[in-house]
Scaffold this motif. Structure first.
Motif, PDB file in Angstrom:
ATOM      1  N   SER A 109    -121.318 -32.470 -87.431  1.00  0.00           N
ATOM      2  CA  SER A 109    -122.344 -33.506 -87.558  1.00  0.00           C
ATOM      3  C   SER A 109    -122.416 -34.368 -86.298  1.00  0.00           C
ATOM      4  CB  SER A 109    -122.057 -34.386 -88.785  1.00  0.00           C
ATOM      5  OG  SER A 109    -122.104 -33.610 -89.969  1.00  0.00           O
ATOM      6  N   ARG A 110    -121.272 -34.620 -85.669  1.00  0.00           N
ATOM      7  CA  ARG A 110    -121.278 -35.293 -84.368  1.00  0.00           C
ATOM      8  C   ARG A 110    -122.060 -34.465 -83.362  1.00  0.00           C
ATOM      9  NH1 ARG A 110    -115.288 -37.569 -82.812  1.00  0.00           N
ATOM     10  NH2 ARG A 110    -116.347 -37.975 -80.809  1.00  0.00           N
ATOM     11  N   GLY A 111    -121.808 -33.157 -83.371  1.00  0.00           N
ATOM     12  CA  GLY A 111    -122.480 -32.283 -82.413  1.00  0.00           C
ATOM     13  C   GLY A 111    -123.975 -32.217 -82.629  1.00  0.00           C
ATOM     14  N   SER A 112    -124.402 -32.101 -83.880  1.00  0.00           N
ATOM     15  CA  SER A 112    -125.851 -32.015 -84.118  1.00  0.00           C
ATOM     16  C   SER A 112    -126.541 -33.340 -83.816  1.00  0.00           C
ATOM     17  CB  SER A 112    -126.145 -31.544 -85.545  1.00  0.00           C
ATOM     18  OG  SER A 112    -125.612 -32.397 -86.515  1.00  0.00           O
ATOM     19  N   ALA A 113    -125.853 -34.468 -84.059  1.00  0.00           N
ATOM     20  CA  ALA A 113    -126.432 -35.757 -83.674  1.00  0.00           C
ATOM     21  C   ALA A 113    -126.572 -35.847 -82.155  1.00  0.00           C
ATOM     22  CB  ALA A 113    -125.574 -36.900 -84.205  1.00  0.00           C
ATOM     23  N   LEU A 114    -125.553 -35.372 -81.445  1.00  0.00           N
ATOM     24  CA  LEU A 114    -125.626 -35.386 -79.978  1.00  0.00           C
ATOM     25  C   LEU A 114    -126.741 -34.484 -79.486  1.00  0.00           C
ATOM     26  CD1 LEU A 114    -124.363 -36.300 -77.274  1.00  0.00           C
ATOM     27  CD2 LEU A 114    -122.942 -34.233 -77.388  1.00  0.00           C
ATOM     28  N   GLU A 144    -131.901 -43.676 -82.150  1.00  0.00           N
ATOM     29  CA  GLU A 144    -131.706 -43.357 -83.566  1.00  0.00           C
ATOM     30  C   GLU A 144    -130.562 -42.376 -83.732  1.00  0.00           C
ATOM     31  OE1 GLU A 144    -133.889 -40.898 -87.208  1.00  0.00           O
ATOM     32  OE2 GLU A 144    -135.091 -41.529 -85.468  1.00  0.00           O
ATOM     33  N   TYR A 145    -130.518 -41.364 -82.869  1.00  0.00           N
ATOM     34  CA  TYR A 145    -129.465 -40.362 -82.976  1.00  0.00           C
ATOM     35  C   TYR A 145    -128.171 -40.789 -82.311  1.00  0.00           C
ATOM     36  CZ  TYR A 145    -131.630 -37.079 -85.925  1.00  0.00           C
ATOM     37  OH  TYR A 145    -132.140 -36.500 -87.057  1.00  0.00           O
ATOM     38  N   TYR A 164    -123.141 -25.594 -89.179  1.00  0.00           N
ATOM     39  CA  TYR A 164    -123.834 -26.443 -88.208  1.00  0.00           C
ATOM     40  C   TYR A 164    -125.242 -26.766 -88.690  1.00  0.00           C
ATOM     41  CZ  TYR A 164    -125.937 -27.873 -83.747  1.00  0.00           C
ATOM     42  OH  TYR A 164    -126.598 -28.547 -82.765  1.00  0.00           O
ATOM     43  N   ASP A 165    -125.896 -25.784 -89.309  1.00  0.00           N
ATOM     44  CA  ASP A 165    -127.226 -26.011 -89.890  1.00  0.00           C
ATOM     45  C   ASP A 165    -127.166 -27.049 -91.010  1.00  0.00           C
ATOM     46  OD1 ASP A 165    -129.785 -25.201 -89.258  1.00  0.00           O
ATOM     47  OD2 ASP A 165    -129.796 -23.453 -90.567  1.00  0.00           O
ATOM     48  N   VAL A 166    -126.069 -27.024 -91.783  1.00  0.00           N
ATOM     49  CA  VAL A 166    -125.889 -28.025 -92.841  1.00  0.00           C
ATOM     50  C   VAL A 166    -125.769 -29.415 -92.221  1.00  0.00           C
ATOM     51  CG1 VAL A 166    -124.414 -28.775 -94.747  1.00  0.00           C
ATOM     52  CG2 VAL A 166    -124.815 -26.326 -94.363  1.00  0.00           C
ATOM     53  N   SER A 167    -125.049 -29.521 -91.124  1.00  0.00           N
ATOM     54  CA  SER A 167    -124.909 -30.827 -90.468  1.00  0.00           C
ATOM     55  C   SER A 167    -126.250 -31.343 -89.956  1.00  0.00           C
ATOM     56  CB  SER A 167    -123.890 -30.738 -89.327  1.00  0.00           C
ATOM     57  OG  SER A 167    -124.426 -30.150 -88.156  1.00  0.00           O
ATOM     58  N   ILE A 168    -127.108 -30.439 -89.532  1.00  0.00           N
ATOM     59  CA  ILE A 168    -128.431 -30.856 -89.046  1.00  0.00           C
ATOM     60  C   ILE A 168    -129.245 -31.484 -90.168  1.00  0.00           C
ATOM     61  CG2 ILE A 168    -130.654 -29.995 -88.190  1.00  0.00           C
ATOM     62  CD1 ILE A 168    -129.078 -27.992 -86.470  1.00  0.00           C
ATOM     63  N   ILE A 169    -129.222 -30.883 -91.376  1.00  0.00           N
ATOM     64  CA  ILE A 169    -130.027 -31.464 -92.452  1.00  0.00           C
ATOM     65  C   ILE A 169    -129.411 -32.766 -92.967  1.00  0.00           C
ATOM     66  CG2 ILE A 169    -131.151 -29.303 -93.107  1.00  0.00           C
ATOM     67  CD1 ILE A 169    -129.265 -29.111 -95.509  1.00  0.00           C
ATOM     68  N   LEU A 170    -128.095 -32.919 -92.888  1.00  0.00           N
ATOM     69  CA  LEU A 170    -127.506 -34.215 -93.226  1.00  0.00           C
ATOM     70  C   LEU A 170    -128.034 -35.294 -92.292  1.00  0.00           C
ATOM     71  CD1 LEU A 170    -123.764 -33.307 -93.938  1.00  0.00           C
ATOM     72  CD2 LEU A 170    -125.496 -33.963 -95.620  1.00  0.00           C
ATOM     73  N   ASN A 171    -128.099 -34.982 -91.006  1.00  0.00           N
ATOM     74  CA  ASN A 171    -128.630 -35.944 -90.036  1.00  0.00           C
ATOM     75  C   ASN A 171    -130.117 -36.206 -90.235  1.00  0.00           C
ATOM     76  OD1 ASN A 171    -126.612 -36.962 -88.184  1.00  0.00           O
ATOM     77  ND2 ASN A 171    -126.333 -34.861 -87.486  1.00  0.00           N
TER      78      ASN A 171
END
Length: 321
Positions: free
Chosen positions: A269-274, A300-301, A222-229
């Motif tokens: 990544s959907r979750g971290s964007a949300l 933006e998000y 999940y942390d990886v998805s945050i930095i992608l976003n």
């Protein structure tokens, strides 16, 4: 970071008598960020950051945050280190606020990061995940699936003021993610807010990670998805696969993702964007004009969230087979 609580020189000097800092030479507020009041102190021994923890930070969480920085620094991660008081405690009180002194980290955050910087950020995040192993304190992620529902309830009635049809779209997204959120993936301590302004560089070399005040225990991917976003989208909203590939290569050079983590990355990544859409939406709707906090555009998000809905596999982010 924004200064919400001012301090007098006399009060500060009294506060510093509890520490081995030498003599105070000067201090000034740091006018960035949104969570706490921060000051840069120059003393006869070393420069320091003084943080006064404001109401958005729970005092009961502070031992986790400060202890985590100690734990990570002891394991070789470059991050700020809390300075103990003469009695060994990491936390004091100043201007009726919990307060701590933190070591000063050299460097600047990048306004225009390139792929080479993204690679270093991915590597540093993986190093943090590995270094966090063995940290015994726990802090659940208050901004995960259940927390999103609470945030949404505070904003739902006015959501269509931001964009027509938003109420139905986000209600459906929350239901979908709650039903499909990944489970049984590797977990541990995550940063949870590793945006560009929380990573310092000296030239092209990453000098350290800062601002651990959203850190918690959750899925590492999940942390990886945050930095992608946070790092891999351009100002026009386009996903930069070159940056994504570099970010993921850097991460996997330290901690390879499992097959299950790879498969879950689009959903995460959907979750971290949300998550960042909802916090921005709440601030957008509730922050009064003229407040110290700078409101960030929630749309933006929302655009990033819609992008992730179209992703079929992690390869589309640049993750090598």
């Amino acid at each position: 970071m924004a200064v919400y609580t001012d301090i007098s020189e006399d009060d500060l000097k009294w506060f510093l008598t509890e520490y081995d800092t030498g003599t105070l030479l000067s201090y000034k507020g740091i006018a960035e960020g949104v969570e706490n009041s921060n000051f840069l102190l120059h003393t006869t021994k070393e420069p320091l950051i003084l943080t006064l923890y404001e109401k958005r930070v729970e005092k009961n969480d502070l031992p986790f945050f400060l202890g985590l920085m100690q734990h990570l620094a002891a394991r070789g991660l470059s991050c700020p280190l809390p300075l103990p008081r003469n009695d060994g405690a990491l936390l004091g009180t100043l201007s009726d606020r919990p307060a701590a002194l933190i070591s000063f980290l050299e460097g600047m955050w990048l306004r225009k990061p390139e792929a080479k910087h993204c690679r270093e950020v991915g590597k540093a995040l993986a190093q943090m995940h590995v270094a966090g192993e063995g940290f015994t304190l726990k802090r659940p992620n208050a901004l995960s699936v259940d927390g999103w529902k609470v945030l949404w309830e505070k904003s739902e009635a006015r959501a269509d003021e931001v964009e027509k049809g938003l109420q139905n779209e986000i209600r459906g997204e929350l239901d979908f993610l709650a039903a499909n959120w990944p489970k049984n993936l590797p977990d541990g301590v995550i940063h949870a807010d590793l945006f560009p302004d929380n990573v310092f560089f000296l030239g092209d070399a990453l000098s350290g990670l800062i601002d651990f005040y959203f850190a918690c225990n959750d899925l590492l991917a999940y942390d990886v998805s945050i930095i992608l976003n946070a790092w891999c989208f351009e100002k026009d909203g386009a996903y930069n696969i070159t940056k994504g590939m570099a970010m993921l290569e850097g991460y996997q050079s330290v901690r390879p993702l499992s097959a299950a983590e790879r498969a879950a990355l689009p959903m995460l990544s959907r979750g971290s964007a949300l998550r960042f859409f909802l916090t921005r939406l709440y601030d957008w709707l509730t922050t009064p004009e003229g407040a110290l906090v700078t409101k960030k555009d929630p749309l933006e998000y929302l655009r990033k969230l819609r992008f992730h809905r179209q992703i079929g596999s992690a390869a589309e982010y640049g993750l090598a087979a």
